[in-house]
Design an enzyme around this catalytic site. Structure first.
Site, PDB file in Angstrom:
ATOM      1  N   GLU A 241      -2.312  -9.529   3.407  1.00 13.07           N
ATOM      2  CA  GLU A 241      -2.710 -10.021   4.732  1.00 13.07           C
ATOM      3  C   GLU A 241      -4.219  -9.905   4.959  1.00 13.07           C
ATOM      4  OE1 GLU A 241      -3.180  -5.794   5.390  1.00 13.07           O
ATOM      5  OE2 GLU A 241      -1.786  -6.985   4.204  1.00 13.07           O
TER       6      GLU A 241
ATOM      7  N   HIS B  78      -3.569  -5.546  -0.202  1.00  9.34           N
ATOM      8  CA  HIS B  78      -3.205  -6.080   1.116  1.00  9.34           C
ATOM      9  C   HIS B  78      -3.208  -7.605   1.095  1.00  9.34           C
ATOM     10  CE1 HIS B  78      -3.253  -2.431   3.695  1.00  9.34           C
ATOM     11  NE2 HIS B  78      -3.985  -1.959   2.693  1.00  9.34           N
TER      12      HIS B  78
ATOM     13  N   CYS C 252       0.828  -1.195   0.000  1.00 10.04           N
ATOM     14  CA  CYS C 252       0.000   0.000   0.000  1.00 10.04           C
ATOM     15  C   CYS C 252       0.875   1.262   0.000  1.00 10.04           C
ATOM     16  CB  CYS C 252      -0.967  -0.041   1.184  1.00 10.04           C
ATOM     17  SG  CYS C 252      -2.358   1.105   1.049  1.00 10.04           S
TER      18      CYS C 252
END
Length: 434
Positions: free
Chosen positions: A382, A380, A286
């Site tokens: 995760e 992302h 990001c």
């Protein structure tokens, strides 16, 4: 028919499984947009008014994770999902060990400035819930409005782009909309400096590889994803001069964060030196991806309305580790800025991913010829919440760090990392945390 009658629960018992949120506020509330539109509803959060940048998220679940994501700092978050709050809010306490990082959600508290929903749930039900969404917002001093046509708000934001707004509550809701010059733009502030850690700290210090994390507004699940892969993690302030301690680490990770990447040119300058002189693995997500791109010579720009949601498809243009070129991955995203796709690309770099919807750059990587191991992705991996299509990129990164460490085992490396010494070398800047 008989079986259905046997297993049917009494109405009074079935209703008992859900907890009532309690009486909601009768205060009026209104969302004003700088472009002139106003949307009326009623307050269910803190009885105060707030300015911010109005954005929308298409995520269907994980409102608690979205609200605690530091990347939403300074923003009025509009949820497109009609019903919000039906599974309440969990306790946000977790152990700090080799499996967790001290919190259940993405930070210690709510990070967005306010929330806007079509219909807040008056009952909630989940085995881990300890309070309602309304109670959480009031306790955290976060204003919230329900009864808004969020479809209409989303269509406006989709067509005209992210818009400055004001959520007015109580007597403020009866006042005229603010004048154009009264709206506050969070992009003019260094939001990263507000959410980044003010001092270095360690997680899982007994891990077999040492990873430095530059914190631009890190989500807890990024740290969790590293420590669960047995990395010893040292989290540093966003503008820490990593080059003074870089030889103590096996890899560098740059996190997500809020706001305009041009506010972080200090970090860009430091990283540029790192990439020129350091050959160990580097991974950015990001905001971290944008910082890597700017250090490599690319430009960042503000998108019309950004990408926020859990269903953004990206196409892999190159293969690396678990990522295979030509495959589409569904990703979780939350960003307003992106890197410009330039032709030619800076020497030693190549596009890694591209967005299937708007063709924006979703990732870059160093070329094999460069001799570097550097990746950056706009999405992302995760998640938290969202799909886990690319979660193994964390495994790729830590495995690459281990391989590099094994290849250079004869090089002198500090046996321990003295976090206190970091404070002497370069004091971290004070930050404001939610």
């Amino acid at each position: 028919m008989f079986a259905r009658s046997i297993i049917r629960l009494p109405t009074t018992l079935s209703r008992g499984f859900a907890t009532h949120t309690g009486p909601l506020s009768a205060l009026p509330a209104v969302l004003h947009l700088k472009t002139g539109q106003s949307f009326h509803g009623r307050s269910f959060g803190s009885p105060r008014s707030i300015f911010g940048e109005t954005v929308f998220s298409t995520s269907i679940t994980s409102y608690t994770e979205s609200m605690t994501d530091p990347s939403y700092r300074g923003q009025i978050l509009v949820f497109t999902t009609p019903l919000i709050g039906n599974y309440g809010v969990p306790s946000n306490n977790a152990p700090i060990d080799s499996q967790d990082v001290g919190v259940i959600l993405e930070s210690q508290g709510i990070q967005c400035s306010a929330i806007v929903v079509a219909d807040v749930a008056e009952k909630f039900s989940h085995h881990s819930a300890v309070e309602s969404l309304a109670s959480w917002c009031r306790r955290s001093n976060i204003p919230a409005i329900t009864g808004v046509d969020t479809r209409a708000v989303t269509r406006l934001l989709r067509d005209q782009g992210t818009t400055l707004g004001r959520l007015a509550v109580g007597t403020d809701a009866c006042a005229p909309a603010p004048a154009s010059e009264q709206y506050w733009d969070p992009a003019v502030e260094n939001l990263v400096d507000q959410v980044s850690t003010k001092y270095p700290y360690q997680l899982n210090p007994t891990g077999d590889i040492k990873i430095a994390v530059l914190d631009f507004g890190v989500k807890a699940n990024i740290l969790r994803s590293l420590v669960r892969r047995n990395a010893a993690v040292t989290v540093l302030p966003w503008n820490y001069n990593f080059n003074t301690i870089r030889d103590k680490f096996d890899g560098l990770f740059l996190t997500n964060g809020p706001g305009n990447p041009s506010q972080c040119m200090e970090a860009v300058s430091i990283l540029r030196k790192t990439l020129q002189e350091w050959n160990k693995p580097v991974f950015g997500i990001c905001m971290g991806h944008q910082i890597i791109g700017m250090a490599a010579g690319l430009e960042a720009y503000r998108m019309t309305f950004g990408n926020r949601g859990h269903n953004q498809p990206v196409l892999a243009l190159a293969s690396a580790g678990s990522i295979k070129a030509g495959r589409v991955y569904v990703t979780s995203q939350n960003h307003q800025y992106a890197l410009k796709l330039s032709d030619p690309f800076p020497q030693g770099w190549e596009p890694f991913f591209i967005n299937c919807n708007d063709s924006s750059v979703e990732g870059i990587k160093s070329t094999p010829e460069s001799g570097k191991k550097v990746w950056g992705v706009q999405f992302h991996p995760e998640s938290a919440g969202g799909p886990l299509d690319t979660i193994e990129m964390f495994t790729d990164f830590v495995d690459e760090c281990r391989m590099h460490k094994a290849e250079n085992v004869k090089m002198p490396v500090a046996a321990t990392i003295d976090v206190a010494s970091f404070m002497v070398e370069q004091p971290a800047r004070v930050q404001v945390t939610a």
